[in-house]
Design a protein around this motif. Structure first.
Motif, mmCIF file in Angstrom:
data_model
loop_
_atom_site.group_PDB
_atom_site.id
_atom_site.type_symbol
_atom_site.label_atom_id
_atom_site.label_comp_id
_atom_site.label_asym_id
_atom_site.label_seq_id
_atom_site.Cartn_x
_atom_site.Cartn_y
_atom_site.Cartn_z
ATOM 1 N N TRP A 283 47.241 35.548 25.249
ATOM 2 C CA TRP A 283 46.640 36.866 25.388
ATOM 3 C C TRP A 283 46.788 37.637 24.081
ATOM 4 O O TRP A 283 47.843 37.769 23.521
ATOM 5 C CB TRP A 283 47.309 37.607 26.535
ATOM 6 N N GLY A 284 45.684 38.124 23.580
ATOM 7 C CA GLY A 284 45.652 38.769 22.275
ATOM 8 C C GLY A 284 44.967 37.895 21.249
ATOM 9 O O GLY A 284 44.306 38.400 20.344
ATOM 10 N N GLY A 285 45.122 36.579 21.379
ATOM 11 C CA GLY A 285 44.426 35.658 20.495
ATOM 12 C C GLY A 285 43.187 35.067 21.128
ATOM 13 O O GLY A 285 42.356 34.481 20.451
ATOM 14 N N VAL A 286 43.089 35.212 22.444
ATOM 15 C CA VAL A 286 41.923 34.741 23.192
ATOM 16 C C VAL A 286 41.284 35.940 23.881
ATOM 17 O O VAL A 286 41.971 36.731 24.517
ATOM 18 C CB VAL A 286 42.338 33.693 24.241
ATOM 19 N N THR A 287 39.974 36.078 23.735
ATOM 20 C CA THR A 287 39.244 37.159 24.393
ATOM 21 C C THR A 287 38.659 36.641 25.696
ATOM 22 O O THR A 287 37.942 35.635 25.708
ATOM 23 C CB THR A 287 38.111 37.683 23.492
ATOM 24 N N GLU A 291 36.136 43.402 32.280
ATOM 25 C CA GLU A 291 36.687 43.731 33.597
ATOM 26 C C GLU A 291 35.641 43.809 34.691
ATOM 27 O O GLU A 291 35.971 43.666 35.875
ATOM 28 C CB GLU A 291 37.445 45.057 33.519
ATOM 29 N N THR A 292 34.387 44.068 34.336
ATOM 30 C CA THR A 292 33.354 44.197 35.364
ATOM 31 C C THR A 292 32.719 42.865 35.739
ATOM 32 O O THR A 292 31.896 42.818 36.651
ATOM 33 C CB THR A 292 32.243 45.147 34.893
ATOM 34 N N SER A 293 33.074 41.793 35.054
ATOM 35 C CA SER A 293 32.420 40.508 35.293
ATOM 36 C C SER A 293 33.075 39.759 36.437
ATOM 37 O O SER A 293 34.278 39.874 36.691
ATOM 38 C CB SER A 293 32.465 39.647 34.025
ATOM 39 N N ILE A 294 32.289 38.942 37.115
ATOM 40 C CA ILE A 294 32.849 38.087 38.161
ATOM 41 C C ILE A 294 33.734 37.015 37.538
ATOM 42 O O ILE A 294 34.672 36.523 38.171
ATOM 43 C CB ILE A 294 31.731 37.463 39.029
ATOM 44 N N ALA A 295 33.462 36.657 36.272
ATOM 45 C CA ALA A 295 34.312 35.678 35.595
ATOM 46 C C ALA A 295 35.752 36.180 35.521
ATOM 47 O O ALA A 295 36.696 35.448 35.815
ATOM 48 C CB ALA A 295 33.770 35.390 34.199
ATOM 49 N N ARG A 296 35.922 37.443 35.126
ATOM 50 C CA ARG A 296 37.273 38.000 35.047
ATOM 51 C C ARG A 296 37.920 38.050 36.428
ATOM 52 O O ARG A 296 39.110 37.747 36.592
ATOM 53 C CB ARG A 296 37.207 39.393 34.417
ATOM 54 N N TRP A 297 37.147 38.424 37.429
ATOM 55 C CA TRP A 297 37.644 38.487 38.809
ATOM 56 C C TRP A 297 38.124 37.119 39.269
ATOM 57 O O TRP A 297 39.186 36.987 39.881
ATOM 58 C CB TRP A 297 36.524 39.012 39.702
ATOM 59 N N LEU A 298 37.360 36.085 38.964
ATOM 60 C CA LEU A 298 37.740 34.730 39.354
ATOM 61 C C LEU A 298 38.966 34.244 38.578
ATOM 62 O O LEU A 298 39.867 33.619 39.146
ATOM 63 C CB LEU A 298 36.563 33.776 39.128
ATOM 64 N N ILE A 299 38.989 34.512 37.278
ATOM 65 C CA ILE A 299 40.129 34.095 36.464
ATOM 66 C C ILE A 299 41.410 34.757 36.948
ATOM 67 O O ILE A 299 42.452 34.101 37.098
ATOM 68 C CB ILE A 299 39.879 34.429 34.971
ATOM 69 N N GLU A 300 41.339 36.051 37.221
ATOM 70 C CA GLU A 300 42.547 36.754 37.665
ATOM 71 C C GLU A 300 42.937 36.351 39.082
ATOM 72 O O GLU A 300 44.118 36.426 39.446
ATOM 73 C CB GLU A 300 42.347 38.261 37.527
ATOM 74 N N GLY A 301 41.980 35.893 39.894
ATOM 75 C CA GLY A 301 42.321 35.347 41.190
ATOM 76 C C GLY A 301 43.125 34.064 41.054
ATOM 77 O O GLY A 301 44.114 33.843 41.761
ATOM 78 N N TRP A 302 42.713 33.182 40.129
ATOM 79 C CA TRP A 302 43.487 31.960 39.854
ATOM 80 C C TRP A 302 44.850 32.305 39.259
ATOM 81 O O TRP A 302 45.881 31.735 39.644
ATOM 82 C CB TRP A 302 42.696 31.072 38.897
ATOM 83 N N TYR A 303 44.862 33.275 38.339
ATOM 84 C CA TYR A 303 46.094 33.633 37.633
ATOM 85 C C TYR A 303 47.120 34.289 38.556
ATOM 86 O O TYR A 303 48.322 34.112 38.416
ATOM 87 C CB TYR A 303 45.736 34.581 36.486
ATOM 88 N N GLY A 305 46.816 37.789 39.324
ATOM 89 C CA GLY A 305 46.872 39.215 39.005
ATOM 90 C C GLY A 305 46.252 39.457 37.648
ATOM 91 O O GLY A 305 45.702 38.540 37.026
ATOM 92 N N PRO A 306 46.345 40.674 37.135
ATOM 93 C CA PRO A 306 45.807 40.971 35.803
ATOM 94 C C PRO A 306 46.439 40.082 34.736
ATOM 95 O O PRO A 306 47.641 39.830 34.756
ATOM 96 C CB PRO A 306 46.182 42.446 35.604
ATOM 97 N N VAL A 307 45.612 39.585 33.824
ATOM 98 C CA VAL A 307 46.104 38.706 32.767
ATOM 99 C C VAL A 307 46.652 39.564 31.634
ATOM 100 O O VAL A 307 45.907 40.184 30.883
ATOM 101 C CB VAL A 307 44.985 37.789 32.249
ATOM 102 N N VAL A 308 47.986 39.609 31.531
ATOM 103 C CA VAL A 308 48.653 40.347 30.464
ATOM 104 C C VAL A 308 49.792 39.491 29.942
ATOM 105 O O VAL A 308 50.059 38.399 30.449
ATOM 106 C CB VAL A 308 49.190 41.710 30.961
ATOM 107 N N ALA A 309 50.479 39.971 28.913
ATOM 108 C CA ALA A 309 51.596 39.223 28.350
ATOM 109 C C ALA A 309 52.652 38.979 29.420
ATOM 110 O O ALA A 309 52.857 39.816 30.303
ATOM 111 C CB ALA A 309 52.191 39.993 27.163
ATOM 112 N N PRO A 310 53.382 37.844 29.371
ATOM 113 C CA PRO A 310 54.318 37.491 30.431
ATOM 114 C C PRO A 310 55.342 38.575 30.770
ATOM 115 O O PRO A 310 55.639 38.813 31.926
ATOM 116 C CB PRO A 310 55.011 36.224 29.889
ATOM 117 N N GLU A 311 55.872 39.241 29.724
ATOM 118 C CA GLU A 311 56.909 40.231 30.001
ATOM 119 C C GLU A 311 56.368 41.458 30.717
ATOM 120 O O GLU A 311 57.123 42.255 31.265
ATOM 121 C CB GLU A 311 57.584 40.667 28.688
ATOM 122 N N ARG A 312 55.020 41.649 30.749
ATOM 123 C CA ARG A 312 54.440 42.806 31.413
ATOM 124 C C ARG A 312 53.710 42.426 32.691
ATOM 125 O O ARG A 312 53.165 43.258 33.377
ATOM 126 C CB ARG A 312 53.452 43.511 30.491
#
Length: 319
Positions: A283-287, A291-303, A305-312
């Protein structure tokens, strides 16, 4: 419920499209006379937003018909969560837009506005933009080339030569969470994107093809991989210009080595497998998709939750 959450961002509209009113030849006269009518103004791919005062929440500027220009196109959008209020799209040209509001910052595109608007206003914007895009592309009859005229409250066009009716169409496209037996996620970088931008693999459904077959074909074409266990997860409109994105999960077929993934070299230039830890560390090196895309919704469903740095990330509290 899907792991991704209730619905994708653009699929949360609270609009009754009130389709039965479209056949009323007096619908626009009644709309203009109703004090509860409101008009959404669209110019190109942007809508007029209200001026924010004293920290007010962002919103579309919805005017009474008497306070809105006639525009080059009008279309009835329906009713919102308050059935007493009715809404209409009016498309304005460059000159009218400048006269209505010369400040460019008050005309926002859907991607920028949707992250700030409530569900009603987002839904109205999505519906209005999709309709405006369809009308802009169908000024002429595809069969004879004659001009066409908007009818049925903006929900159809009629050929001026032979009276053939044209209705809005939506192009279905599949977008897929592909995972391997270790539950790693496959992301690809499209040839048209900036460097380090990755998303799910996607593609349009071909004529005579089922959605599930489209998933299998697209992954094979773009990544050289066989997948199975295809599961539908959700959909959302994507009016850029006229798509319906249908989200799926698929797993690598038994015996397929994830390392054999190979980008097609035309649409997809790079493919990468990510574990949840690897995606967070990147995260930070990969874009990732917006947030409005279904791609982000699907990715965060697999992940998880919100994709952020591990410590956060709340997704790492025990996973």
């Amino acid at each position: 419920m899907n792991d991704e959450g209730p619905t994708p961002p653009f699929a949360r509209a609270v609009i009754d499209r009130d389709a039965e009113r479209r056949a009323d030849p007096a619908i626009f006269d009644a709309f203009d006379a109703d004090p509860a009518s409101r008009v959404l103004l669209v110019h190109g791919d942007r809508a007029l937003v209200a001026e924010q005062v004293d920290g007010s929440a962002p919103a579309l500027e919805l005017r009474h018909p008497a306070d809105a220009p006639a525009g080059v196109l009008r279309a009835y959008l329906g009713r919102g969560d308050d059935p007493a209020l009715t809404y209409e799209l009016r498309v304005v040209d460059d000159e009218t837009a400048a006269a209505v509001e010369p400040e460019a910052a008050r005309w926002l595109g859907l991607r920028a506005a949707a992250t700030r608007l409530d569900e009603l206003h987002t839904g109205l914007f999505v519906e209005a933009l999709a309709l405006a895009n369809w009308h802009a592309a169908h000024g002429f009859c595809p069969r004879c080339g004659a001009t066409t005229t908007p009818v049925q409250a903006g929900w159809a066009r009629r050929c001026d030569q032979d009276a053939a009716m044209l209705f809005p169409r939506t192009d279905p496209a599949v977008i897929v969470v592909v995972t391997d037996d270790d539950d790693r996620l496959l992301l690809g970088s499209n040839a048209l994107w900036e460097q380090r931008r990755f998303s799910l693999l996607a593609g349009f459904v071909e004529p005579g093809e089922s959605l599930e077959d489209a998933v299998v074909r697209e992954i094979h074409e773009e990544a050289g991989l066989a997948v199975d266990r295809v599961e539908y997860r959700g959909s959302q409109p994507w009016p850029f210009p006229a798509s319906l994105m249908l989200g799926f999960h698929a797993r690598l077929a038994p015996g397929v080595d994830p390392a054999t993934a190979k980008p097609d070299g035309e649409e997809i230039l790079e493919l990468r497998w990510f574990s949840r830890e690897e995606l967070a560390e990147s995260w930070g090196g990969v874009t990732l998709p917006g947030e409005t895309s279904i791609a982000r919704w699907l990715i965060e469903g697999w992940y998880g939750g919100p994709v952020v740095a591990p410590e956060r990330s709340p997704a790492w509290s025990g996973s």
